[in-house]
Design an enzyme around this catalytic site. Sequence first.
Site, PDB file in Angstrom:
ATOM      1  N   PRO A 512     -61.891  36.687  17.570  1.00 55.00           N
ATOM      2  CG  PRO A 512     -61.029  36.233  15.946  1.00 55.00           C
ATOM      3  CD  PRO A 512     -62.612  35.880  16.664  1.00 55.00           C
ATOM      4  CB  CYS A 513     -58.537  40.049  20.770  1.00 53.29           C
ATOM      5  SG  CYS A 513     -60.149  40.957  20.309  1.00 53.29           S
ATOM      6  CD  GLN A 514     -55.540  34.320  15.663  1.00 52.74           C
ATOM      7  OE1 GLN A 514     -55.256  34.824  14.564  1.00 52.74           O
ATOM      8  NE2 GLN A 514     -55.753  33.130  15.979  1.00 52.74           N
TER       9      GLN A 514
END
EC number: 2.1.1.37
Length: 907
Positions: A512-514
């Site tokens: 994830p690359c929030q």
Amino acid sequence: MAPSSPSSAAAPTRTSTRKRAASASASAKATDEPSTKRTRRPKAETKPRKKKDEVKEEEKPPMEDDACGEEPDAEEMALGEEAEAEEAEAEQKQLDAPAPGVARKRVAQPSRVRHGSDGDHDPEFVGDPFPAKEARDKWPQRYQRNAATRRPDEEEDIKARCHYSSAKVDGTLYCLHDDVYVKAEEDKADYIGRITEFFEGTDHCHYFTCRWFFRAEDTVISSIMMENADDEKHDLKRVFLSEEKNDNVLDCIISKVKIVYIDPNMESEAKARRLADCDLYYDMSYTVAYSTFANIPLENGASGSDTASDISSDDVDSSKGKVVSDSEASSVGKATLLDLYSGCGGMSTGLCLGAALAGLNLETRWAVDFNSFACESLKYNHPRTEVRNEKADEFLALLKGWHSLCDEYVKKDIDFSSAGASENEEDDDEPLEKDEFVVEKLAGICYGGSGREDGLYFKVQWKGYGREEDTWEPIENLRDCPLKIKEFVQEGYRRKILPLPGDVDVICGGPPCQGISGFNRFRNRKEPLKDEKNKQMVTFMDIVAYLKPKYVLMENVVDILKFADGYLGRYALSRLVAMKYQARLGMMVAGCYGLPQFRMRVFLWGALPTMVLPKYPLPTHNVVVRGGAPNAFSQSIVAYDETQKPTLKNALLLGDAISDLPEVNNHQPNEVMEYGSSPKTEFQRYIRLSRKEMLDSSFEGKDGPDLGKLLDHQPLKLNKDDHERVQQIPVKKGANFRDLKGVRVGANNIVEWDPDVPRVYLSSGKPLVPDYAMSFIKGRSLKPFGRLWWDETVPTVVTRAEPHNQIILHPNQARVLTVRENARLQGFPDYYKMFGPIKEKYIQVGNAVAVPVARALGYSLGLAYQRESEGSSPLFVLPDSFTEVGRQAAPARASSVGIPVGEVVEQ
């Protein structure tokens, strides 16, 4: 299932086989302390009582109410509005920007006088020209008229009068195939090339042609990665050979440079000897299309002594030109998979299904995710998988600790069948003192987590106590019972409960690359990896670096190629290439593989030099196009060239996917129900297939439970107000809140209140048309309470089912799409069961990789793993049988095409 938190300090904790507890005063700590302190027990056989407010180990957190909130979250609506506006602006910029052509090297104006030369030396060809026939045979394009079908982005060939084999520049003799520095523009490093032609043009100018080498910073990796990378560093002597060529005047040659080819599989000592005697070296090629770093085919690399290596000919499969070790040769046909950030398992499920069609038995042996409900779903559908409910960075620390334990307790000649049988630490019949407790066995291992300090912990089962009394104990407290540790480690090593370096054949995952999400107002555009929300990209690559799998497949959102000039995408490529992996990057659209949604995602392949780099499967279906790709990576979209006319299946629409499912109400409490009708479309027939028919071996060739039942056909229950609103949305295509009483559409398609209609209110007293719907996207949005239609597709399946700012209403029912309907839009087989509250099920489905996309990639992986993938093209055509219901495609083989422009362990 194992507990998600340690036992409280109030409960007695035992820490060794026969270890005395600490004094009572030592245990007088707050109940939220980790269970590393010991309390005194009055009698060994007395079962401890729990305090009323104490959470039992086996209890799960309370189920969240499976209903839509009374009102949408104002900040979430605002962030959604900002993200949508930003996305629209970015797409418009993309449309306005000219599409880039193939990257071409340019050179500065040639200089007639060189520093350090003895005087002016006009460049000249040496010797006689090639005979005319030989020259025309070698370089036919130089002697032909320009083709009328030349592509707009292709340079016009300079026509030749004759060709030569050598030339002299500034007194230095240059021959064909010499490697040289070529003058670049001012303030740029000189280009590096291999001379492939010397010729005199029809304009009587003297030219040479170079096949270019790329430094790492010249590739998609870019100089930014070279300057900012804190991980694996790129070797500054390493360059990459490309197929790109340019013609330049002879005077642009600066000097010779010695470049040697290093076989990626060369022994380290031999490599060191060759590197000591060169200026630069290359071991891979680079192609702009699909950002490909790949092994160099033997016929396309260097020749003569340049390709010599210190690898025994006995190790080379001469038919393929690849190095095959004994272990690899024996393991062909079977492979192990680690699924990181696995969610409910969409990516690994699809990969295994596709690999099976190619004849490869790919098994998900390990999976890691921080969401406990997703882990439960994956474990149910893949009962043989060791599923770990923990953070990825803690998993990496655990792997390193496990490696040390295996080094300490496991010997190569160990007899597992008798391990521990001959050893006894002490007599178990000896009576226990009142503050002593016996370790019966160790049942699990983890690293930190749940508020505990960093370090290794074992899950301890205590003799005479039930499983509800199991506790997590730090390894330091168990040093008095090494036999129990030894037994656990040896058994765990035998069962491979955790992978060691070399155990994993394939790692897949979508870190994830929030930090780059439009829902994050504080995005770090200059240094995205400084943002903690993007650090999982680093962790993913760190795990790859540690385990060294044969293959890597990373999935992510297209924003990693858009945000901050594609910083995160470039970083991922940079890490793989620096680790000496072959790499290839492509963007695939889910709808192109038979789904009624668009959903473009990035897929990054990595392959060890000893393996075949997988290709991308070309689309099987037409698709309703939505959005686009970043211009800088436009040559990475997996698609047919515009000049090709493939025969594709019709685009899949919503009705094709869900029209056979029974009608349900706004509230449907049953997780299992009957279908009530037969499938109506090819997709519906396929999605209803059993595990056995899909070649899903998760249940060892059996169909598993709930065969023939409809699972998870449950919608998020709308609150009373929203349900009243939805009941008044017309049953027609394109219907939304604009069709409600009191709303009219004014100039520029902006909604406004109709002054001639009094405002309508619900039974609760709230307005029928909420203010947030009128103001969303400044009154231009069609999304609030939008109804889908049978002949439409969705942009992408999302993780939320609230209708306040998205089109998610069923075509002809007063509800949102159910979990199963969303799962079908993602391509999950109907037998795939989800766990957790309904809201969590939506999250699991929405976060998953579309199963048909993963299945197509799995087929490609299966071919590559078994060395049945031919040619250097990055694309291939799936066999016709791949998309046919009930047909097993294993015997079929794809064709290449040219380049277009165990137990759920919770902590």
